[in-house]
Design a protein around this motif. Structure first.
Motif, PDB file in Angstrom:
ATOM      1  N   ASP A 104       2.206   5.590  -0.672  1.00 31.64           N
ATOM      2  CA  ASP A 104       1.462   4.364  -0.952  1.00 31.64           C
ATOM      3  C   ASP A 104       2.334   3.173  -1.324  1.00 31.64           C
ATOM      4  O   ASP A 104       1.840   2.058  -1.443  1.00 31.64           O
ATOM      5  N   GLY A 105       3.628   3.408  -1.585  1.00 32.54           N
ATOM      6  CA  GLY A 105       4.504   2.316  -1.982  1.00 32.54           C
ATOM      7  C   GLY A 105       4.409   1.950  -3.449  1.00 32.54           C
ATOM      8  O   GLY A 105       5.026   0.991  -3.906  1.00 32.54           O
ATOM      9  N   GLY A 106       3.655   2.695  -4.216  1.00 27.15           N
ATOM     10  CA  GLY A 106       3.491   2.418  -5.648  1.00 27.15           C
ATOM     11  C   GLY A 106       2.445   3.336  -6.238  1.00 27.15           C
ATOM     12  O   GLY A 106       1.975   4.251  -5.535  1.00 27.15           O
ATOM     13  N   PRO A 107       2.095   3.184  -7.505  1.00 18.87           N
ATOM     14  CA  PRO A 107       2.556   2.134  -8.413  1.00 18.87           C
ATOM     15  C   PRO A 107       3.980   2.398  -8.925  1.00 18.87           C
ATOM     16  O   PRO A 107       4.421   3.540  -8.984  1.00 18.87           O
ATOM     17  N   LEU A 108       4.659   1.318  -9.294  1.00 27.91           N
ATOM     18  CA  LEU A 108       6.013   1.438  -9.826  1.00 27.91           C
ATOM     19  C   LEU A 108       6.102   0.664 -11.144  1.00 27.91           C
ATOM     20  O   LEU A 108       5.593  -0.451 -11.246  1.00 27.91           O
ATOM     21  N   ARG A 109       6.757   1.276 -12.109  1.00 28.69           N
ATOM     22  CA  ARG A 109       7.001   0.615 -13.393  1.00 28.69           C
ATOM     23  C   ARG A 109       8.509   0.495 -13.571  1.00 28.69           C
ATOM     24  O   ARG A 109       9.187   1.463 -13.900  1.00 28.69           O
ATOM     25  N   THR A 110       9.000  -0.674 -13.325  1.00 31.36           N
ATOM     26  CA  THR A 110      10.444  -0.903 -13.326  1.00 31.36           C
ATOM     27  C   THR A 110      10.970  -1.121 -14.735  1.00 31.36           C
ATOM     28  O   THR A 110      10.362  -1.853 -15.514  1.00 31.36           O
ATOM     29  N   GLN A 111      12.089  -0.481 -15.038  1.00 31.04           N
ATOM     30  CA  GLN A 111      12.803  -0.747 -16.283  1.00 31.04           C
ATOM     31  C   GLN A 111      13.967  -1.671 -15.979  1.00 31.04           C
ATOM     32  O   GLN A 111      14.955  -1.264 -15.375  1.00 31.04           O
TER      33      GLN A 111
END
Length: 289
Positions: A104-111
């Motif tokens: 799906d390409g995500g969800p992403l939680r970037t640090q």
């Protein structure tokens, strides 16, 4: 210390796919791993280990989305021995598994990469004194409890409430050296200061090294050394917890001292009947930085 923490962040980036040798970096910077980890967690608001995990999962997510190799290969690249372990770590950070993110390409939680900067603070002076103490003992009733950063620790409350009233008085009569009075002692604290990790809490008093430990009491042997003592007054435990945080954000960066391993202690000098306010002394073991 600001420079040391930024060098630590750079080291994390250089070795995201390898084991991090924090002790070696600390030695090269003239400090200790214990102090570096404690300062990082206090200023960053998260343990170093958690920051490393989030950064690894941030970069791993990019590899997952780009479709660069199978998931096991990505897991191994970032230090995980199985797809299952990698998947658990990935989901803990991003809220979705690597398979779902690839699809799906995500969800992403970037640090984002941290960067420590010096800001002008410290408009309120901290009432502090430095004390050299010979070796002594802390004696009382000990229990293992989880680390809680804010608010009252219910496990500690239960431990103290379970002690008979006369036992508090017996402990007070044993006290014969500084820190004086009844003490709240924390020992064997995780260097990263991760909330939820266990520490030893002792409700007791300080006695000199020659004092025999009465039957039924636990004891912590304390080596000779120097202590920074911070006095606090106000709402309890909020004023004490605020002062503890300020030692990391203001006092240690402004003074040539660093934490050394050992127990910390809080001496209650005065308090309201309902304990909503109190005057305390926070004792922290220190050495030249």
């Amino acid at each position: 210390m600001i420079s040391a923490l930024n060098q630590l962040v750079d080291l994390v980036e250089e070795h995201l796919t390898e084991e991090l040798d924090v002790g070696r970096l600390a030695g090269s910077l003239g400090t200790t791993e214990y102090h570096l980890r404690r300062m990082f967690s206090s200023l960053a608001g998260m343990p170093l280990s958690e920051y490393v995990r989030r950064r690894r999962m941030t970069l791993a997510a990019a590899d997952v989305v780009r479709g660069e190799g199978d998931l096991l290969g990505i897991a191994v690249r970032y230090g995980y021995g199985s797809s299952e372990a990698f998947g658990r770590a990935f989901r803990a950070v991003h809220g979705a598994g690597p398979g779902e993110v690839r699809r799906d390409g995500g969800p992403l939680r970037t640090q984002p990469q941290l960067r420590f900067r010096l800001t002008v603070e410290g408009s309120t002076p901290m009432e502090t004194r430095l004390v050299d103490r010979p070796a002594f003992r802390l004696v009382g009733h000990a229990v293992r409890v989880p680390l809680i950063h804010h608010g009252v620790n219910p496990r500690i409350q239960e431990h103290i409430a379970a002690l008979p009233v006369e036992e508090h008085q017996r402990l007070k009569t044993l006290s014969n050296t500084e820190p004086s009075g009844l003490l709240q002692v924390s020992d064997d604290v995780d260097p990263d200061g991760r909330e939820g990790t266990e520490l030893t809490y002792l409700h007791g008093v300080a006695v000199d090294r020659d004092t025999q430990v009465p039957d039924g009491l636990d004891a912590i042997e304390v080596a000779a050394g120097r202590w920074a003592v911070f006095r606090t007054s106000g709402p309890h435990p909020q004023a004490l917890q605020t002062a503890w945080a300020a030692t990391a954000t203001e006092w240690f960066p402004s003074n040539p001292w660093r934490l050394r391993p050992g127990p910390s202690a809080v001496s209650i000098l005065d308090h309201a009947d309902d304990f909503t306010t109190a005057t305390c002394e926070l004792w922290l073991p220190v050495e030249p930085g």
